[in-house]
Write an enzyme that holds these catalytic residues in place. Structure first.
Site, PDB file in Angstrom:
ATOM      1  N   GLY A   1       0.818  -1.119  -0.010  1.00 21.44           N
ATOM      2  CA  GLY A   1       0.133  -0.043  -0.028  1.00 21.44           C
ATOM      3  C   GLY A   1       0.858   1.159   0.153  1.00 21.44           C
ATOM      4  O   GLY A   1       0.563   2.147  -0.731  1.00 21.44           O
TER       5      GLY A   1
ATOM      6  N   THR B   1      12.686  -7.103  -9.430  1.00 19.96           N
ATOM      7  CA  THR B   1      12.558  -8.587  -9.747  1.00 19.96           C
ATOM      8  C   THR B   1      11.107  -8.745  -9.016  1.00 19.96           C
ATOM      9  O   THR B   1      11.007  -8.364  -7.734  1.00 19.96           O
ATOM     10  CB  THR B   1      13.588  -9.437  -9.285  1.00 19.96           C
ATOM     11  OG1 THR B   1      14.738  -9.228 -10.125  1.00 19.96           O
ATOM     12  CG2 THR B   1      13.045 -10.948  -9.337  1.00 19.96           C
TER      13      THR B   1
ATOM     14  N   SER C   1      -3.414  -3.760  -1.103  1.00 17.48           N
ATOM     15  CA  SER C   1      -2.297  -4.310  -0.258  1.00 17.48           C
ATOM     16  C   SER C   1      -2.578  -5.526   0.019  1.00 17.48           C
ATOM     17  O   SER C   1      -3.719  -5.759   0.894  1.00 17.48           O
ATOM     18  CB  SER C   1      -1.862  -3.236   1.015  1.00 17.48           C
ATOM     19  OG  SER C   1      -0.765  -3.966   1.543  1.00 17.48           O
ATOM     20  N   ALA C   2      -1.700  -6.474  -0.009  1.00 15.17           N
ATOM     21  CA  ALA C   2      -2.107  -7.911   0.398  1.00 15.17           C
ATOM     22  C   ALA C   2      -2.356  -8.408   1.762  1.00 15.17           C
ATOM     23  O   ALA C   2      -3.196  -9.236   2.291  1.00 15.17           O
ATOM     24  CB  ALA C   2      -1.243  -9.130  -0.308  1.00 15.17           C
ATOM     25  N   HIS C   3      -1.558  -7.821   2.623  1.00 20.83           N
ATOM     26  CA  HIS C   3      -1.785  -8.356   3.909  1.00 20.83           C
ATOM     27  C   HIS C   3      -2.743  -7.702   4.733  1.00 20.83           C
ATOM     28  O   HIS C   3      -3.183  -8.119   5.880  1.00 20.83           O
ATOM     29  CB  HIS C   3      -0.373  -7.914   4.715  1.00 20.83           C
ATOM     30  CG  HIS C   3      -0.300  -6.383   4.830  1.00 20.83           C
ATOM     31  ND1 HIS C   3      -0.153  -6.085   6.247  1.00 20.83           N
ATOM     32  CD2 HIS C   3       0.137  -5.327   4.398  1.00 20.83           C
ATOM     33  CE1 HIS C   3      -0.004  -4.699   6.460  1.00 20.83           C
ATOM     34  NE2 HIS C   3       0.015  -4.274   5.296  1.00 20.83           N
TER      35      HIS C   3
ATOM     36  N   ASN D   1      -8.812   3.781   7.714  1.00 28.93           N
ATOM     37  CA  ASN D   1      -8.346   2.724   8.519  1.00 28.93           C
ATOM     38  C   ASN D   1      -8.221   3.006   9.949  1.00 28.93           C
ATOM     39  O   ASN D   1      -8.497   1.825  10.780  1.00 28.93           O
ATOM     40  CB  ASN D   1      -6.669   2.611   8.200  1.00 28.93           C
ATOM     41  CG  ASN D   1      -6.100   3.861   8.339  1.00 28.93           C
ATOM     42  OD1 ASN D   1      -6.390   4.749   7.326  1.00 28.93           O
ATOM     43  ND2 ASN D   1      -5.154   4.250   9.221  1.00 28.93           N
TER      44      ASN D   1
ATOM     45  N   GLN E   1      -7.755  -0.698   2.784  1.00 25.02           N
ATOM     46  CA  GLN E   1      -8.579  -1.316   3.750  1.00 25.02           C
ATOM     47  C   GLN E   1      -9.784  -1.960   3.163  1.00 25.02           C
ATOM     48  O   GLN E   1     -10.566  -2.790   4.060  1.00 25.02           O
ATOM     49  CB  GLN E   1      -8.919  -0.425   4.979  1.00 25.02           C
ATOM     50  CG  GLN E   1      -8.044   0.179   5.768  1.00 25.02           C
ATOM     51  CD  GLN E   1      -7.297  -0.840   6.567  1.00 25.02           C
ATOM     52  OE1 GLN E   1      -7.952  -1.996   6.874  1.00 25.02           O
ATOM     53  NE2 GLN E   1      -6.035  -0.768   7.145  1.00 25.02           N
TER      54      GLN E   1
ATOM     55  N   CYS F   1      -0.377   9.995  18.826  1.00 23.63           N
ATOM     56  CA  CYS F   1       0.959   9.523  17.944  1.00 23.63           C
ATOM     57  C   CYS F   1       1.827   9.267  18.602  1.00 23.63           C
ATOM     58  O   CYS F   1       2.087   9.301  19.824  1.00 23.63           O
ATOM     59  CB  CYS F   1       0.772  10.636  16.852  1.00 23.63           C
ATOM     60  SG  CYS F   1       1.897  12.072  17.638  1.00 23.63           S
TER      61      CYS F   1
HETATM   62  N1  PLP Z   1      -3.376   2.905   2.921  1.00 23.77           N
HETATM   63  C1  PLP Z   1      -4.077   2.646   4.216  1.00 23.77           C
HETATM   64  C2  PLP Z   1      -5.500   3.235   4.267  1.00 23.77           C
HETATM   65  C3  PLP Z   1      -3.641   1.776   5.197  1.00 23.77           C
HETATM   66  O1  PLP Z   1      -4.548   1.335   6.167  1.00 23.77           O
HETATM   67  C4  PLP Z   1      -2.373   1.120   5.115  1.00 23.77           C
HETATM   68  C5  PLP Z   1      -1.689   0.385   6.098  1.00 23.77           C
HETATM   69  O2  PLP Z   1      -2.138   0.457   7.131  1.00 23.77           O
HETATM   70  C6  PLP Z   1      -1.494   1.654   4.000  1.00 23.77           C
HETATM   71  C7  PLP Z   1      -2.105   2.595   2.894  1.00 23.77           C
HETATM   72  C8  PLP Z   1      -0.032   1.088   3.933  1.00 23.77           C
HETATM   73  O3  PLP Z   1      -0.126  -0.283   3.527  1.00 23.77           O
HETATM   74  P1  PLP Z   1       1.159  -1.022   3.433  1.00 23.77           P
HETATM   75  O4  PLP Z   1       1.068  -1.685   5.081  1.00 23.77           O
HETATM   76  O5  PLP Z   1       0.590  -2.326   2.583  1.00 23.77           O
HETATM   77  O6  PLP Z   1       2.205  -0.371   3.128  1.00 23.77           O
END
Ligand code: PLP
Length: 372
Positions: A72, A228, A190-192, A142, A170, A316
């Protein structure tokens, strides 16, 4: 390993078994570089192109519109830096992830305001749409789980001379995505976040839109993203997408059911709370709740002591007195905002875990409020 009750699925998810099975061959005997010029390598290349096609199919895209990335953050950085000139004005919502906000710090940025539920102001978008070259609004937030009116924004922007990016990190594989119906030009995933591996993702870029690569090097990904390929990662991501899509309706309903149990319990058992985000247009597993007069991190530590994993959204990392930009944007009063936690459930959570969570929340908030 200890027996954790994991409720932080917006941070990351457990790699699903199907993704593991899909990855194993490419972490073992199928180790050739997909760019090499022999049959062994062609087999890896063929898998990548097959999965590109598979992924494109799920979002109503063409395979050549999918570019594999490292996740992401890279996709969001590409969106902010690769498509417009440095001096071109852009607009992003004020509740975007830092992967967007920090990637456009050196640009001319207009901040799109949100209402108390975290929904972007569509009139504002209409007004500025002729003044900027790129607009970025996330599909779902998120922290507070609010799902943005992406289809409406796409409708507003479709005939304008402005690119529309959505960070779907998300939302993708949790909610249906149709890039053509949504009229988005660029989309990040984003896969995770959906049972796939960490360190891999993709960006969708509509055919005909040219861009300057963020990462220079070899000619991979049609000369648009050098390096790669993460071969095993791509195999795992694609398997996780299929698994998520096959179960999307069922899992959403189940997560919503669990969420409603927690919300009801909190409302009936704990005073002075605010639930953040839109209660209808939200990610099914997201609960973002502020408890007046406590520190969300103290509640997180208390839950952690009981092996329950949740996250805070109030502080934060560097300044314990500041609240997150998202809670500030939606106007959560400070004495509530400091006491905010985010619980993100998924289909693997059980009703017994929910009972344990509810009891611990009640005990933890009670204990922390009585420390004073
Ligand atoms: N964008 C959003 C809305 C996210 O929640 C996150 C990760 O928490 C990201 C971007 C970043 O993704 P990545 O962890 O795959 O770099």
């Amino acid at each position: 390993m200890e027996n954790y009750i994991y409720m932080d699925n917006a941070a990351t998810t457990r790699l699903c078994d199907r993704a593991v099975s899909a990855m194993i061959p490419f972490m073992g005997e199928m180790y050739a570089n997909p760019s090499s010029g022999y049959g062994f390598a062609y087999k890896c290349r063929r898998m990548i192109e097959k999965e590109r096609e598979n992924i494109a199919g799920y979002i109503n895209a063409f395979p050549d519109e999918i570019y594999f990335t490292s996740g992401g953050t890279e996709g969001d950085n590409m969106a902010m830096k690769s498509f417009v000139k440095k001096d071109d004005p852009i607009a992003v919502s004020e509740i975007e992830h830092h992967a967007i906000l920090n990637a456009c710090k050196d640009r001319k940025v207009i901040s799109i305001p949100v209402d108390k539920k975290g929904i972007v102001n569509l009139d504002f978008i209409k007004e500025i749409s002729d003044k900027v070259k790129l607009i970025s609004v996330m599909m779902a937030n998120n922290e507070i789980g609010t799902v943005e009116p992406i289809y409406e924004i796409g409708d507003i922007l479709k005939d304008k001379d402005v690119l529309f990016h959505t960070d779907a990190v998300q939302a993708f594989a949790h909610r249906p995505v149709d890039v053509r119906e949504m009229n988005v030009d660029i989309l990040t995933a984003s896969a995770h976040k959906f049972g796939g591996p960490k360190g891999v993702g993709f960006i969708y870029v509509k055919r005909g839109i040219d861009f300057i690569p963020l990462i220079a090097g070899g000619g991979q990904e049609n000369n648009k993203r050098a390096g790669t390929e993460n071969v095993a990662g791509i195999a795992g991501m694609s398997a996780a997408i299929k698994y998520s899509y096959d179960n999307m309706i069922k899992w959403n309903a189940y997560e919503k059911k669990l969420r409603n149990i927690v919300v009801k319990y909190i409302k009936e058992n704990i005073d002075d709370v605010i639930f953040n985000g839109d209660m209808n247009m939200r990610l099914s597993g997201n609960i973002n709740v502020s408890f007046k007069g406590i520190d969300g991190r103290a509640l997180q530590f208390f839950l952690d002591d009981n092996n329950v994993c949740i996250s805070t959204a109030s502080a934060c990392q560097t300044d314990s007195n500041s609240v997150s930009h998202v809670l500030t944007a939606i106007g959560v009063p400070k004495d509530y905002a400091i006491g905010t936690i985010r619980i993100t459930l998924n289909h693997e959570n059980t009703e017994n875990e929910i009972v344990k969570l509810c009891e611990l929340l009640k005990a933890g908030v009670f204990m922390l409020r009585n420390l004073k």
